[in-house]
Design a protein around this motif. Sequence first.
Motif, PDB file in Angstrom:
ATOM      1  N   ALA A   4       0.852  -1.187   0.000  1.00 21.94           N
ATOM      2  CA  ALA A   4       0.000   0.000   0.000  1.00 21.94           C
ATOM      3  C   ALA A   4       0.887   1.235   0.000  1.00 21.94           C
ATOM      4  O   ALA A   4       1.798   1.357   0.824  1.00 21.94           O
ATOM      5  N   VAL A   5       0.629   2.120  -0.948  1.00 18.15           N
ATOM      6  CA  VAL A   5       1.284   3.424  -0.988  1.00 18.15           C
ATOM      7  C   VAL A   5       0.257   4.405  -0.424  1.00 18.15           C
ATOM      8  O   VAL A   5      -0.779   4.653  -1.049  1.00 18.15           O
ATOM      9  N   ILE A   6       0.521   4.907   0.772  1.00 17.83           N
ATOM     10  CA  ILE A   6      -0.401   5.797   1.473  1.00 17.83           C
ATOM     11  C   ILE A   6       0.286   7.151   1.616  1.00 17.83           C
ATOM     12  O   ILE A   6       1.412   7.220   2.125  1.00 17.83           O
ATOM     13  N   ILE A  35      -3.398   4.958  -1.968  1.00 17.24           N
ATOM     14  CA  ILE A  35      -4.445   5.455  -1.078  1.00 17.24           C
ATOM     15  C   ILE A  35      -4.077   6.838  -0.539  1.00 17.24           C
ATOM     16  O   ILE A  35      -3.012   7.002   0.063  1.00 17.24           O
ATOM     17  N   SER A  36      -4.961   7.790  -0.724  1.00 19.11           N
ATOM     18  CA  SER A  36      -4.807   9.084  -0.059  1.00 19.11           C
ATOM     19  C   SER A  36      -5.075   8.865   1.423  1.00 19.11           C
ATOM     20  O   SER A  36      -5.984   8.111   1.793  1.00 19.11           O
ATOM     21  N   VAL A  37      -4.303   9.515   2.285  1.00 19.82           N
ATOM     22  CA  VAL A  37      -4.430   9.258   3.722  1.00 19.82           C
ATOM     23  C   VAL A  37      -5.850   9.523   4.234  1.00 19.82           C
ATOM     24  O   VAL A  37      -6.300   8.879   5.176  1.00 19.82           O
ATOM     25  N   GLY A  38      -6.584  10.406   3.592  1.00 20.94           N
ATOM     26  CA  GLY A  38      -7.959  10.675   3.994  1.00 20.94           C
ATOM     27  C   GLY A  38      -8.869   9.466   3.829  1.00 20.94           C
ATOM     28  O   GLY A  38      -9.904   9.365   4.489  1.00 20.94           O
ATOM     29  N   ASP A  39      -8.466   8.530   2.974  1.00 12.41           N
ATOM     30  CA  ASP A  39      -9.237   7.305   2.739  1.00 12.41           C
ATOM     31  C   ASP A  39      -8.622   6.085   3.429  1.00 12.41           C
ATOM     32  O   ASP A  39      -9.145   4.982   3.309  1.00 12.41           O
ATOM     33  N   ALA A  40      -7.521   6.279   4.129  1.00 10.19           N
ATOM     34  CA  ALA A  40      -6.808   5.166   4.751  1.00 10.19           C
ATOM     35  C   ALA A  40      -7.393   4.826   6.124  1.00 10.19           C
ATOM     36  O   ALA A  40      -7.794   5.711   6.875  1.00 10.19           O
ATOM     37  N   VAL A  41      -7.410   3.528   6.419  1.00  9.58           N
ATOM     38  CA  VAL A  41      -7.858   3.016   7.715  1.00  9.58           C
ATOM     39  C   VAL A  41      -6.708   2.179   8.275  1.00  9.58           C
ATOM     40  O   VAL A  41      -6.206   1.281   7.580  1.00  9.58           O
ATOM     41  N   LEU A  53       4.880   4.922   2.842  1.00  7.97           N
ATOM     42  CA  LEU A  53       4.186   6.090   3.372  1.00  7.97           C
ATOM     43  C   LEU A  53       4.830   7.382   2.906  1.00  7.97           C
ATOM     44  O   LEU A  53       6.061   7.511   2.929  1.00  7.97           O
ATOM     45  N   GLY A  54       3.989   8.357   2.503  1.00  9.92           N
ATOM     46  CA  GLY A  54       4.506   9.621   2.011  1.00  9.92           C
ATOM     47  C   GLY A  54       3.825  10.823   2.617  1.00  9.92           C
ATOM     48  O   GLY A  54       2.602  10.891   2.682  1.00  9.92           O
ATOM     49  N   SER A  55       4.653  11.778   3.062  1.00 15.59           N
ATOM     50  CA  SER A  55       4.149  13.044   3.593  1.00 15.59           C
ATOM     51  C   SER A  55       5.147  14.144   3.274  1.00 15.59           C
ATOM     52  O   SER A  55       6.357  13.930   3.381  1.00 15.59           O
ATOM     53  N   PRO A  56       4.651  15.325   2.918  1.00 14.52           N
ATOM     54  CA  PRO A  56       5.563  16.451   2.756  1.00 14.52           C
ATOM     55  C   PRO A  56       5.994  16.962   4.125  1.00 14.52           C
ATOM     56  O   PRO A  56       5.349  16.697   5.142  1.00 14.52           O
ATOM     57  N   ALA A  57       7.087  17.698   4.129  1.00 17.68           N
ATOM     58  CA  ALA A  57       7.508  18.407   5.338  1.00 17.68           C
ATOM     59  C   ALA A  57       6.603  19.627   5.506  1.00 17.68           C
ATOM     60  O   ALA A  57       6.272  20.302   4.535  1.00 17.68           O
ATOM     61  N   MET A  58       6.200  19.872   6.723  1.00 15.02           N
ATOM     62  CA  MET A  58       5.335  21.012   7.011  1.00 15.02           C
ATOM     63  C   MET A  58       5.961  21.836   8.146  1.00 15.02           C
ATOM     64  O   MET A  58       6.748  21.311   8.932  1.00 15.02           O
ATOM     65  N   GLY A  59       5.558  23.083   8.241  1.00 20.30           N
ATOM     66  CA  GLY A  59       5.979  23.929   9.361  1.00 20.30           C
ATOM     67  C   GLY A  59       7.462  23.845   9.632  1.00 20.30           C
ATOM     68  O   GLY A  59       8.275  24.038   8.746  1.00 20.30           O
ATOM     69  N   ALA A  60       7.801  23.537  10.868  1.00 14.80           N
ATOM     70  CA  ALA A  60       9.198  23.419  11.272  1.00 14.80           C
ATOM     71  C   ALA A  60       9.695  22.000  11.018  1.00 14.80           C
ATOM     72  O   ALA A  60      10.207  21.336  11.917  1.00 14.80           O
ATOM     73  N   GLU A  65       0.148  17.774   9.663  1.00 14.80           N
ATOM     74  CA  GLU A  65      -0.422  17.628  11.009  1.00 14.80           C
ATOM     75  C   GLU A  65      -1.916  17.331  11.082  1.00 14.80           C
ATOM     76  O   GLU A  65      -2.364  16.724  12.047  1.00 14.80           O
ATOM     77  N   GLU A  66      -2.695  17.732  10.109  1.00 13.72           N
ATOM     78  CA  GLU A  66      -4.146  17.586  10.225  1.00 13.72           C
ATOM     79  C   GLU A  66      -4.639  16.184   9.903  1.00 13.72           C
ATOM     80  O   GLU A  66      -5.548  15.684  10.565  1.00 13.72           O
ATOM     81  N   SER A  67      -4.084  15.555   8.897  1.00 13.52           N
ATOM     82  CA  SER A  67      -4.545  14.229   8.486  1.00 13.52           C
ATOM     83  C   SER A  67      -3.487  13.153   8.661  1.00 13.52           C
ATOM     84  O   SER A  67      -3.768  12.083   9.191  1.00 13.52           O
ATOM     85  N   PHE A  68      -2.268  13.438   8.206  1.00 10.82           N
ATOM     86  CA  PHE A  68      -1.260  12.384   8.192  1.00 10.82           C
ATOM     87  C   PHE A  68      -0.749  12.052   9.586  1.00 10.82           C
ATOM     88  O   PHE A  68      -0.626  10.875   9.938  1.00 10.82           O
ATOM     89  N   GLU A  69      -0.436  13.052  10.378  1.00  6.22           N
ATOM     90  CA  GLU A  69       0.097  12.790  11.721  1.00  6.22           C
ATOM     91  C   GLU A  69      -0.876  11.960  12.565  1.00  6.22           C
ATOM     92  O   GLU A  69      -0.438  10.983  13.195  1.00  6.22           O
ATOM     93  N   PRO A  70      -2.171  12.286  12.600  1.00  2.00           N
ATOM     94  CA  PRO A  70      -3.085  11.425  13.376  1.00  2.00           C
ATOM     95  C   PRO A  70      -3.121   9.980  12.860  1.00  2.00           C
ATOM     96  O   PRO A  70      -3.135   9.040  13.657  1.00  2.00           O
ATOM     97  N   PHE A  71      -3.126   9.807  11.543  1.00  3.80           N
ATOM     98  CA  PHE A  71      -3.105   8.462  10.967  1.00  3.80           C
ATOM     99  C   PHE A  71      -1.832   7.730  11.381  1.00  3.80           C
ATOM    100  O   PHE A  71      -1.870   6.595  11.861  1.00  3.80           O
ATOM    101  N   PHE A  72      -0.690   8.401  11.216  1.00  4.08           N
ATOM    102  CA  PHE A  72       0.574   7.747  11.526  1.00  4.08           C
ATOM    103  C   PHE A  72       0.705   7.467  13.026  1.00  4.08           C
ATOM    104  O   PHE A  72       1.221   6.409  13.415  1.00  4.08           O
TER     105      PHE A  72
END
Length: 140
Positions: A4-6, A35-41, A53-60, A65-72
């Motif tokens: 799965a590529v999430i 799978i977009s993380v918004g559709d991942a379980v 798993l893929g996420s861009p760097a955000m902030g510092a 933080e809104e979708s990916f961090e809670p999932f991870f």
Amino acid sequence: MKAAVIYISLTGNTEKMARAIFEGTNAAGADSVLISVGDAVVQNALEYDVLILGSPAMGAEVLEEESFEPFFSELEKHLAGKRLALFGSYGWGDGQWMRDWEARCKAAGARLVEESLIVHETPDVTDLEKCKAFGSNAVK
């Protein structure tokens, strides 16, 4: 091999990487999903042999933080022995978000099966070829 590529992508850069990685997993003969993380379980994700798993760097230099961090954060509790590969894009900094993410995965007992892949800004043709190879190697 089931993979799965999430991912999450806000500007499209990480999505371009995800699509090329997905292409690479399929070319290597894996039974893969994108799978977009918004559709991942989390429970469904754990059924795959390898998670990419893929996420861009955000902030510092942190995960989105809104979708990916809670999932991870939920997934992280179940990573002991799990085959994992990480990727993402960034616009500033030096990749600290990826080093921190790798450390979290290792602390959780995950097996990183491929050197993490980061791309600065929009992936070019060479970057996308690296993504395809990354996906192929991650499922071997």
